[in-house]
Structures are given as structure tokens and as C-alpha cells.
Motif scaffolding. Structure first.
Motif, PDB file in Angstrom:
ATOM      1  N   GLU A   1       0.855  -1.188   0.000  1.00  0.00           N
ATOM      2  CA  GLU A   1       0.000   0.000   0.000  1.00  0.00           C
ATOM      3  C   GLU A   1       0.892   1.240   0.000  1.00  0.00           C
ATOM      4  N   LEU A   2       0.513   2.241  -0.785  1.00  0.00           N
ATOM      5  CA  LEU A   2       1.263   3.489  -0.868  1.00  0.00           C
ATOM      6  C   LEU A   2       0.375   4.638  -0.403  1.00  0.00           C
ATOM      7  N   PHE A   3       0.933   5.485   0.455  1.00  0.00           N
ATOM      8  CA  PHE A   3       0.230   6.647   0.983  1.00  0.00           C
ATOM      9  C   PHE A   3       1.081   7.895   0.802  1.00  0.00           C
ATOM     10  N   ALA A   4       0.431   9.026   0.594  1.00  0.00           N
ATOM     11  CA  ALA A   4       1.087  10.330   0.633  1.00  0.00           C
ATOM     12  C   ALA A   4       0.827  10.922   2.012  1.00  0.00           C
ATOM     13  N   LEU A   5       1.830  11.554   2.584  1.00  0.00           N
ATOM     14  CA  LEU A   5       1.716  12.154   3.909  1.00  0.00           C
ATOM     15  C   LEU A   5       1.859  13.664   3.790  1.00  0.00           C
TER      16      LEU A   5
ATOM     17  N   GLY B   1       6.137  10.072 -13.472  1.00  0.00           N
ATOM     18  CA  GLY B   1       5.789  11.315 -14.149  1.00  0.00           C
ATOM     19  C   GLY B   1       5.229  12.346 -13.186  1.00  0.00           C
ATOM     20  N   ASP B   2       4.178  13.013 -13.622  1.00  0.00           N
ATOM     21  CA  ASP B   2       3.570  14.077 -12.814  1.00  0.00           C
ATOM     22  C   ASP B   2       2.938  13.568 -11.523  1.00  0.00           C
ATOM     23  N   ALA B   3       2.675  12.280 -11.428  1.00  0.00           N
ATOM     24  CA  ALA B   3       2.069  11.720 -10.214  1.00  0.00           C
ATOM     25  C   ALA B   3       3.058  11.696  -9.048  1.00  0.00           C
ATOM     26  N   LEU B   4       4.358  11.680  -9.357  1.00  0.00           N
ATOM     27  CA  LEU B   4       5.386  11.694  -8.317  1.00  0.00           C
ATOM     28  C   LEU B   4       5.763  13.140  -8.029  1.00  0.00           C
ATOM     29  N   VAL B   5       5.489  13.574  -6.825  1.00  0.00           N
ATOM     30  CA  VAL B   5       5.824  14.938  -6.411  1.00  0.00           C
ATOM     31  C   VAL B   5       6.710  14.875  -5.176  1.00  0.00           C
ATOM     32  N   ALA B   6       7.467  15.936  -4.956  1.00  0.00           N
ATOM     33  CA  ALA B   6       8.301  16.008  -3.757  1.00  0.00           C
ATOM     34  C   ALA B   6       7.399  15.952  -2.529  1.00  0.00           C
ATOM     35  N   GLY B   7       7.850  15.247  -1.524  1.00  0.00           N
ATOM     36  CA  GLY B   7       7.072  15.142  -0.300  1.00  0.00           C
ATOM     37  C   GLY B   7       7.373  13.867   0.449  1.00  0.00           C
TER      38      GLY B   7
ATOM     39  N   VAL C   1      10.748  12.151  -0.748  1.00  0.00           N
ATOM     40  CA  VAL C   1      11.163  12.366  -2.128  1.00  0.00           C
ATOM     41  C   VAL C   1      11.512  13.845  -2.255  1.00  0.00           C
ATOM     42  N   ALA C   2      12.778  14.135  -2.470  1.00  0.00           N
ATOM     43  CA  ALA C   2      13.233  15.511  -2.609  1.00  0.00           C
ATOM     44  C   ALA C   2      13.263  15.955  -4.066  1.00  0.00           C
ATOM     45  N   ASP C   3      13.584  15.034  -4.967  1.00  0.00           N
ATOM     46  CA  ASP C   3      13.714  15.347  -6.392  1.00  0.00           C
ATOM     47  C   ASP C   3      12.736  14.487  -7.176  1.00  0.00           C
ATOM     48  N   ALA C   4      11.604  15.053  -7.538  1.00  0.00           N
ATOM     49  CA  ALA C   4      10.550  14.294  -8.216  1.00  0.00           C
ATOM     50  C   ALA C   4      10.933  13.860  -9.626  1.00  0.00           C
TER      51      ALA C   4
END
Length: 117
Positions: free
Chosen positions: A23-27, A53-59, A93-96
Motif C-alpha cells: 500500500e502506498l500513501f502520501a503524507l 511522471g507528474d504523479a510523483l511529487v516532492a514530499g 522524495v526531494a527530487d521528483a
């Protein structure tokens, strides 16, 4: 184009961790948002990137692996409660635009991870 991938290695039995729920979550602040649920294939990998792609953002993100259920499905004798059950890995993730590979090496009594390539 950045992407997030994972795989699981069963170090107790010396093989890929096949059939493990991931399972993957964004915090963000005090919130936890579900992004994806998948199951590892015969090679212990997911059939496609968890994010790209655009779905991966820094965070900050969290991966949750159903390791205890996996070992139970193999017939492994496990204590109750299980010592290693749901493995939770929080990472940033610092560099998307980069590839973040977050593998899990797991046994019924230990686990480890690292940033792979």
C-alpha cells in the motif's frame, strides 16, 4: 521523468517475496492519503511503477507491506502476535524527477531497506 518503484526479497527463504500486498500513501501534515494498493508479482516486484511522471511529487510517502500475511501464507510458524507483521516504511522524495527505488528485505524477525537504483 521520475518514478517510484519497490520490490521485496524474502531473506528467510532466499527468494523473491511474491504475492505481498503493498500500500502506498502520501503524507502531509497530519493527513495520510491512500494512493495505490498492489501485490508483488512472482519476482517480488510490482508490475508497474507505483508512481511516475507528474504523479510523483516532492514530499513524504509511506509504503506498507503485508509481510506477516505473506509468511503465514507460506506456512511459516509465527508467534502471536507476529514480531514482523505490517512493515511501514516512511521516506521522503526531494527530487521528483529522479528514480526512487525502495526495496524491502524481510524475514519473520527482521527487515531492512535502502534507496536502491
Amino acid at each position: 521523468m521520475g518514478k517510484l518503484t519497490t520490490h521485496v526479497l524474502d531473506t528467510a527463504n532466499g527468494r523473491p517475496g511474491a504475492g505481498i500486498k503493498v500500500e502506498l500513501f502520501a503524507l502531509a501534515a497530519d493527513t495520510r492519503r491512500a494512493l495505490k494498493t498492489t501485490v508483488t508479482n512472482h519476482d517480488g516486484r510490482c508490475d508497474e511503477p507505483l508512481l511516475e511522471g507528474d504523479a510523483l511529487v516532492a514530499g513524504e510517502y509511506e509504503l506498507v507491506f503485508g509481510a506477516g500475511d505473506y509468511f503465514a501464507s507460506l506456512g511459516t510458524s509465527l508467534p502471536e502476535p507476529r514480531f514482523v507483521d505490517r512493515v511501514v516504511l516512511r521516506f521522503g522524495v526531494a527530487d521528483a524527477s529522479a528514480h526512487y527505488h525502495v526495496p524491502l528485505l524481510v524475514s519473520p524477525f527482521s527487515y531492512s531497506t535502502y534507496r536502491g537504483s
